[in-house]
Motif scaffolding. Sequence first.
Motif, PDB file in Angstrom:
ATOM      1  N   UNK A   7       0.920  -1.185   0.020  1.00  0.00           N
ATOM      2  CA  UNK A   7      -0.191   0.015  -0.236  1.00  0.00           C
ATOM      3  C   UNK A   7       0.961   1.264   0.159  1.00  0.00           C
ATOM      4  N   UNK A   8       0.501   2.292  -0.765  1.00  0.00           N
ATOM      5  CA  UNK A   8       1.314   3.224  -0.817  1.00  0.00           C
ATOM      6  C   UNK A   8       0.765   4.100   0.529  1.00  0.00           C
ATOM      7  N   UNK A   9       1.721   4.781   1.034  1.00  0.00           N
ATOM      8  CA  UNK A   9       1.497   5.573   2.436  1.00  0.00           C
ATOM      9  C   UNK A   9       0.610   6.681   1.962  1.00  0.00           C
ATOM     10  N   UNK A  10       0.906   7.397   0.990  1.00  0.00           N
ATOM     11  CA  UNK A  10       0.506   8.952   0.605  1.00  0.00           C
ATOM     12  C   UNK A  10      -1.330   8.489   0.078  1.00  0.00           C
ATOM     13  N   UNK A  11      -1.740   7.349   0.052  1.00  0.00           N
ATOM     14  CA  UNK A  11      -3.105   7.296  -0.308  1.00  0.00           C
ATOM     15  C   UNK A  11      -3.883   7.166   1.104  1.00  0.00           C
ATOM     16  N   UNK A  12      -4.979   7.744   1.142  1.00  0.00           N
ATOM     17  CA  UNK A  12      -5.940   8.031   2.359  1.00  0.00           C
ATOM     18  C   UNK A  12      -6.938   6.779   2.467  1.00  0.00           C
ATOM     19  N   UNK A  13      -7.023   6.034   1.414  1.00  0.00           N
ATOM     20  CA  UNK A  13      -7.752   4.963   1.610  1.00  0.00           C
ATOM     21  C   UNK A  13      -7.095   3.783   0.777  1.00  0.00           C
ATOM     22  N   UNK A  14      -7.343   2.564   1.174  1.00  0.00           N
ATOM     23  CA  UNK A  14      -6.716   1.272   0.559  1.00  0.00           C
ATOM     24  C   UNK A  14      -7.312   1.121  -0.844  1.00  0.00           C
ATOM     25  N   UNK A  15      -8.574   1.218  -1.034  1.00  0.00           N
ATOM     26  CA  UNK A  15      -9.304   0.920  -2.197  1.00  0.00           C
ATOM     27  C   UNK A  15     -10.318   2.071  -2.538  1.00  0.00           C
ATOM     28  N   UNK A  16     -10.456   2.207  -4.017  1.00  0.00           N
ATOM     29  CA  UNK A  16     -11.394   3.167  -4.518  1.00  0.00           C
ATOM     30  C   UNK A  16     -12.257   2.020  -5.375  1.00  0.00           C
ATOM     31  N   UNK A  17     -13.505   2.422  -5.303  1.00  0.00           N
ATOM     32  CA  UNK A  17     -14.586   1.331  -5.967  1.00  0.00           C
ATOM     33  C   UNK A  17     -15.776   2.256  -6.390  1.00  0.00           C
ATOM     34  N   UNK A  18     -16.119   1.800  -7.712  1.00  0.00           N
ATOM     35  CA  UNK A  18     -17.300   2.468  -8.145  1.00  0.00           C
ATOM     36  C   UNK A  18     -17.910   1.575  -9.395  1.00  0.00           C
ATOM     37  N   UNK A  19     -19.196   1.482  -9.296  1.00  0.00           N
ATOM     38  CA  UNK A  19     -20.032   0.470  -9.997  1.00  0.00           C
ATOM     39  C   UNK A  19     -19.383  -0.960 -10.441  1.00  0.00           C
ATOM     40  N   UNK A  71       5.961  10.028   1.007  1.00  0.00           N
ATOM     41  CA  UNK A  71       4.885  10.822   1.199  1.00  0.00           C
ATOM     42  C   UNK A  71       4.566  11.342  -0.367  1.00  0.00           C
ATOM     43  N   UNK A  72       5.697  11.630  -1.404  1.00  0.00           N
ATOM     44  CA  UNK A  72       5.342  12.033  -2.571  1.00  0.00           C
ATOM     45  C   UNK A  72       6.131  11.283  -3.622  1.00  0.00           C
ATOM     46  N   UNK A  73       5.773   9.885  -3.701  1.00  0.00           N
ATOM     47  CA  UNK A  73       6.260   8.852  -4.810  1.00  0.00           C
ATOM     48  C   UNK A  73       6.158   9.639  -6.287  1.00  0.00           C
ATOM     49  N   UNK A  74       6.788   9.522  -7.014  1.00  0.00           N
ATOM     50  CA  UNK A  74       7.107   9.791  -8.381  1.00  0.00           C
ATOM     51  C   UNK A  74       5.997   9.172  -9.262  1.00  0.00           C
ATOM     52  N   UNK A  75       5.576   7.780  -9.002  1.00  0.00           N
ATOM     53  CA  UNK A  75       4.746   6.946  -9.512  1.00  0.00           C
ATOM     54  C   UNK A  75       3.663   6.473  -8.438  1.00  0.00           C
ATOM     55  N   UNK A  76       2.718   6.187  -8.896  1.00  0.00           N
ATOM     56  CA  UNK A  76       1.442   5.398  -8.230  1.00  0.00           C
ATOM     57  C   UNK A  76       0.825   4.457  -8.888  1.00  0.00           C
ATOM     58  N   UNK A  77       1.428   3.234  -8.938  1.00  0.00           N
ATOM     59  CA  UNK A  77       0.812   2.006  -9.947  1.00  0.00           C
ATOM     60  C   UNK A  77      -0.385   1.462  -9.158  1.00  0.00           C
ATOM     61  N   UNK A  78      -1.132   1.211  -9.760  1.00  0.00           N
ATOM     62  CA  UNK A  78      -2.751   0.723  -8.977  1.00  0.00           C
ATOM     63  C   UNK A  78      -2.969  -0.547 -10.188  1.00  0.00           C
ATOM     64  N   UNK A 128     -12.669   7.645 -14.473  1.00  0.00           N
ATOM     65  CA  UNK A 128     -13.437   8.315 -13.249  1.00  0.00           C
ATOM     66  C   UNK A 128     -12.455   8.087 -11.973  1.00  0.00           C
ATOM     67  N   UNK A 129     -12.101   6.758 -11.744  1.00  0.00           N
ATOM     68  CA  UNK A 129     -11.392   6.522 -10.658  1.00  0.00           C
ATOM     69  C   UNK A 129     -10.157   7.364 -10.253  1.00  0.00           C
ATOM     70  N   UNK A 130      -9.379   7.612 -11.573  1.00  0.00           N
ATOM     71  CA  UNK A 130      -8.029   8.396 -11.527  1.00  0.00           C
ATOM     72  C   UNK A 130      -8.250   9.748 -11.110  1.00  0.00           C
ATOM     73  N   UNK A 131      -9.502  10.257 -11.593  1.00  0.00           N
ATOM     74  CA  UNK A 131      -9.747  11.788 -11.349  1.00  0.00           C
ATOM     75  C   UNK A 131     -10.115  11.668  -9.721  1.00  0.00           C
ATOM     76  N   UNK A 132     -10.655  10.760  -9.242  1.00  0.00           N
ATOM     77  CA  UNK A 132     -11.218  11.008  -7.789  1.00  0.00           C
ATOM     78  C   UNK A 132      -9.844  10.542  -7.096  1.00  0.00           C
ATOM     79  N   UNK A 133      -9.020   9.694  -7.419  1.00  0.00           N
ATOM     80  CA  UNK A 133      -7.635   9.605  -6.747  1.00  0.00           C
ATOM     81  C   UNK A 133      -6.763  10.839  -6.944  1.00  0.00           C
ATOM     82  N   UNK A 134      -6.653  11.504  -8.008  1.00  0.00           N
ATOM     83  CA  UNK A 134      -5.842  12.486  -8.261  1.00  0.00           C
ATOM     84  C   UNK A 134      -6.482  13.769  -7.635  1.00  0.00           C
ATOM     85  N   UNK A 135      -7.657  13.962  -7.796  1.00  0.00           N
ATOM     86  CA  UNK A 135      -8.300  15.449  -7.550  1.00  0.00           C
ATOM     87  C   UNK A 135      -8.830  15.436  -5.903  1.00  0.00           C
TER      88      UNK A 135
END
Length: 198
Positions: A7-19, A71-78, A128-135
């Motif tokens: 898990x990336x430490x910078x991510x506030x939640x371990x999983x993003x889900x939609x539909x 805290x600020x990795x150069x890549x976040x792979x999912x 859509x998931x990337x927009x939520x993650x990024x923004x």
Amino acid sequence: MSSSPARYACLPRPRLEENGVWIETIQPGDIESIRLWRNAQLEVLRQPAPITPEQQQAYFAAQIWPTLALAQPCNILVSYHAGERLIGYGGLVHIAWEHKRAEISFLLDPAELAPKEHYAMRFKAFLGLMKTLAFKDLGLNRLFTETYALRPDHIAVLESAGFVREGVMRQHVRINGVGVDSLLHGCLCSDQTHGEPQ
């Protein structure tokens, strides 16, 4: 790597889900499937040659796993899932935290590429998931993509998802001996509203 899920430490939640689709930090068990998918789709990637299993392991050991705690990795792979099935991967790459921007990376399992309407559905959901993650989760302001012009269906999905065509790099790459344009698209946090996956 420990036996607990990566898990990336910078991510506030371990999983993003939609539909019914969801993303999580890429896991060690995902990378062999990803290698095979990349090798099968070289014509759409900035990858000049097939990757061996050893090269894939070495890349993740040197470039990805050590950055999970940053805290600020150069890549976040999912990894990208439909239900419990791994169907693709991607993420935010070349992140410039100081400028609040990142490039979107995306690749599906070749079994998910047809029909084109199915691909479009999967890609649009990932965007859509990337927009939520990024923004929302990371506070970034700008997302961008680079796409080879030989992918009109991919480009159509980007534009239908609110990515604005910002430029063309003419004959930017050579594929099978032919010069191919690269198209640049961008999306700003302020361009549109985005839902909130669970």
